[in-house]
Design a protein around this motif. Structure first.
Motif, PDB file in Angstrom:
ATOM      1  N   CYS A  87       1.010  -7.148 -10.175  1.00  0.00           N
ATOM      2  CA  CYS A  87       0.047  -6.699  -9.167  1.00  0.00           C
ATOM      3  C   CYS A  87      -1.026  -5.837  -9.822  1.00  0.00           C
ATOM      4  O   CYS A  87      -0.850  -5.339 -10.927  1.00  0.00           O
ATOM      5  CB  CYS A  87       0.745  -5.909  -8.062  1.00  0.00           C
ATOM      6  SG  CYS A  87       1.886  -6.887  -7.066  1.00  0.00           S
ATOM      7  N   GLU A  88      -2.116  -5.681  -9.117  1.00  0.00           N
ATOM      8  CA  GLU A  88      -3.200  -4.822  -9.567  1.00  0.00           C
ATOM      9  C   GLU A  88      -3.679  -3.981  -8.389  1.00  0.00           C
ATOM     10  O   GLU A  88      -3.496  -4.353  -7.233  1.00  0.00           O
ATOM     11  CB  GLU A  88      -4.384  -5.639 -10.115  1.00  0.00           C
ATOM     12  CG  GLU A  88      -4.101  -6.363 -11.410  1.00  0.00           C
ATOM     13  CD  GLU A  88      -3.995  -5.423 -12.598  1.00  0.00           C
ATOM     14  OE1 GLU A  88      -4.436  -4.261 -12.460  1.00  0.00           O
ATOM     15  OE2 GLU A  88      -3.484  -5.844 -13.642  1.00  0.00           O
ATOM     16  N   VAL A  89      -4.290  -2.846  -8.709  1.00  0.00           N
ATOM     17  CA  VAL A  89      -4.878  -2.004  -7.663  1.00  0.00           C
ATOM     18  C   VAL A  89      -6.136  -2.694  -7.140  1.00  0.00           C
ATOM     19  O   VAL A  89      -7.041  -3.026  -7.901  1.00  0.00           O
ATOM     20  CB  VAL A  89      -5.230  -0.615  -8.208  1.00  0.00           C
ATOM     21  CG1 VAL A  89      -5.972   0.197  -7.142  1.00  0.00           C
ATOM     22  CG2 VAL A  89      -3.965   0.122  -8.640  1.00  0.00           C
TER      23      VAL A  89
ATOM     24  N   ILE B  78       2.600   0.626 -10.605  1.00  0.00           N
ATOM     25  CA  ILE B  78       2.512  -0.434  -9.598  1.00  0.00           C
ATOM     26  C   ILE B  78       3.411  -1.585 -10.027  1.00  0.00           C
ATOM     27  O   ILE B  78       3.740  -1.721 -11.205  1.00  0.00           O
ATOM     28  CB  ILE B  78       1.060  -0.925  -9.405  1.00  0.00           C
ATOM     29  CG1 ILE B  78       0.476  -1.440 -10.731  1.00  0.00           C
ATOM     30  CG2 ILE B  78       0.186   0.161  -8.829  1.00  0.00           C
ATOM     31  CD1 ILE B  78      -0.880  -2.063 -10.579  1.00  0.00           C
TER      32      ILE B  78
ATOM     33  N   THR C 298      -2.493  -2.487  -3.256  1.00  0.00           N
ATOM     34  CA  THR C 298      -2.282  -3.370  -4.402  1.00  0.00           C
ATOM     35  C   THR C 298      -2.056  -4.794  -3.910  1.00  0.00           C
ATOM     36  O   THR C 298      -1.676  -5.020  -2.757  1.00  0.00           O
ATOM     37  CB  THR C 298      -1.067  -2.926  -5.241  1.00  0.00           C
ATOM     38  OG1 THR C 298       0.136  -3.126  -4.476  1.00  0.00           O
ATOM     39  CG2 THR C 298      -1.181  -1.464  -5.636  1.00  0.00           C
TER      40      THR C 298
ATOM     41  N   SER D  98      -5.162   7.752  -8.965  1.00  0.00           N
ATOM     42  CA  SER D  98      -4.893   6.325  -9.165  1.00  0.00           C
ATOM     43  C   SER D  98      -3.903   6.070 -10.300  1.00  0.00           C
ATOM     44  O   SER D  98      -3.478   4.926 -10.497  1.00  0.00           O
ATOM     45  CB  SER D  98      -6.197   5.578  -9.467  1.00  0.00           C
ATOM     46  OG  SER D  98      -7.168   5.823  -8.472  1.00  0.00           O
TER      47      SER D  98
ATOM     48  N   SER E 182       0.827  -1.203   0.000  1.00  0.00           N
ATOM     49  CA  SER E 182       0.000   0.000   0.000  1.00  0.00           C
ATOM     50  C   SER E 182       0.861   1.254   0.000  1.00  0.00           C
ATOM     51  O   SER E 182       2.033   1.220   0.398  1.00  0.00           O
ATOM     52  CB  SER E 182      -0.931   0.017   1.222  1.00  0.00           C
ATOM     53  OG  SER E 182      -0.182   0.182   2.413  1.00  0.00           O
TER      54      SER E 182
END
Length: 409
Positions: free
Chosen positions: A122-124, A118, A159, A114, A87
């Motif tokens: 990974c993804e938000v 990242i 994430t 946003s 995070s």
């Protein structure tokens, strides 16, 4: 019992799977009507590593909860945790088009915040607004309808590896359970054990599980920092096993029977420690066991203290620290935490639930109760997300996880 009034939280932990069933009354109060638990053998440090074993654990826990509640469980709100969770905070800025802030302006400024890089793979998962700033005016919770030119937002971005979420979904689907929503576990626990006043004044929640220990920090009513430490109850057990030369199964029993992390309150008595290889049990002084557990607990708290100091959050924790999860059942945990954080400390048990409350009157049920509370607050308005192709599930998981924050906070 009407099925539409019943909501279920599913906590898939490293050491146990817990199912909590609540019924929502006409006055919006929640009654616990069923709880089911089962040993968890398909996870490591909060992440699914064996789907078949996880399915068996889920099925066993669901069956027990159904037996107690008398309700057939068809869908759940599940939790997600693990070392893959990361995070950070971000800020977005836009110009208000028509001098009056609209919902589209809010969406645009959150989208602006946003737009960050990242890590690969990974993804938000969550974009959680902390405050809006309109023409320099800070601490705005909802700017819609206000007049201004420059709109800013501070957000907390979480994430994670979506493959972990997909494995949770797949395990539930194979257990014939659909998933309504997926929630970060320490945020779910906060819903069960924190008061609105604590969130507003500033509080640090530490949720100690079997595989990981999670932290969430709140100030001015919103989450401002989250962290995951890949140390948990299993590390305490392993320390005892090595330090006392006893099998891990016996070390776990000793931890539950005599576990303490504060030496000044430990009685100077002897306890029997089973040996290995058929050797007779040995007698040791109880303070020896306490010293082993205290060292590990100090390490965890010191690492979180360092994190709070690094992020300059200590001064905002007016409500102190709340410790929950299995970690908080160790004797003396409050004294040790107070000595390290130098803040007020309390143990967090589930609040604001009724009915069979005694079944969940233990910090180990905080996440399961929090997930059920979250599901009850939202109702069954959302579409089930555990059916369909992997690609469809992937997009639906992200959509649900990115949208729940507005209703949660």
């Amino acid at each position: 019992m009407k099925q539409e009034n019943v909501y279920v939280g599913l906590d898939i932990g490293t050491t146990k799977v817990c199912v909590v069933v609540v019924k929502k009354n006409q006055d919006d109060s929640l009654d616990v009507i069923g709880v089911g638990t089962a040993p968890s053998v398909g996870l490591r440090k909060g992440v699914v590593i064996n789907i078949d074993a996880t399915v068996n654990s889920i099925t066993e826990a669901v069956r027990e909860a159904e037996k107690v509640s008398g309700v057939q469980i068809k869908s759940v709100c599940a939790g997600i945790a693990g070392g893959h969770i990361k995070s950070f905070n971000s800020r977005g800025i836009i110009a208000v088009k028509n001098r009056e802030v609209t919902a589209k302006d809010v969406d645009r400024v959150i989208e602006s915040a946003s737009a960050v890089d990242i890590p690969l793979g990974c993804e938000v998962l969550h974009v959680i607004p902390q405050q809006y700033v309109l023409d320099g005016q800070t601490e705005i919770k909802d700017p819609i309808g206000m007049n201004g030119i420059r709109l800013e937002v501070d957000v907390h971005i979480v994430t994670g590896a979506v493959s972990s979420a997909k494995n949770i979904l797949k395990s539930c689907e194979r257990a014939n359970i659909s998933v309504d929503d997926i929630v970060l576990e320490q945020l779910a626990s906060s819903e069960a054990v924190l008061s609105d006043d604590e969130r507003e004044i500033g509080v640090c929640l530490i949720d100690g599980g079997g595989g990981t220990t999670d932290m969430a920090v709140f100030k001015r009513g919103a989450v401002c920092h989250t962290a995951v430490l890949q140390l948990g109850g299993n590390n305490f057990t392993r320390d005892l096993s090595i330090g006392l030369n006893t099998p891990e199964s016996e070390a776990e029993k000793l931890k539950k029977l005599y576990g303490s992390v504060w030496l000044p309150t430990t009685a100077d008595e002897t306890i029997a420690v089973p040996s290995v290889g058929g050797r007779p049990p040995r007698k040791i002084s109880k303070p020896v066991l306490t010293q082993i557990l205290q060292a590990r607990c100090e390490e965890i708290f010191q690492m979180f203290l360092g994190e709070l100091q690094k992020k300059q959050l200590i001064e905002f924790l007016g409500a102190g620290v709340v410790v929950t999860g299995g970690l908080s059942n160790l004797n003396g945990i409050e004294y040790l935490a107070q000595s390290i954080f130098e803040l007020p400390v309390r143990v967090g048990k589930p609040l604001n639930v009724y009915g069979l409350k005694d079944l969940v009157d233990d910090p180990v049920y905080a996440t399961g109760v929090g997930l059920a509370i979250h599901a009850a607050k939202k109702g069954h308005q959302q579409v089930k997300i555990s059916k369909g192709s992997d690609e469809k599930v992937f997009s639906q998981v992200l959509k649900r996880m990115k949208s729940w924050f507005g209703e949660f906070f």
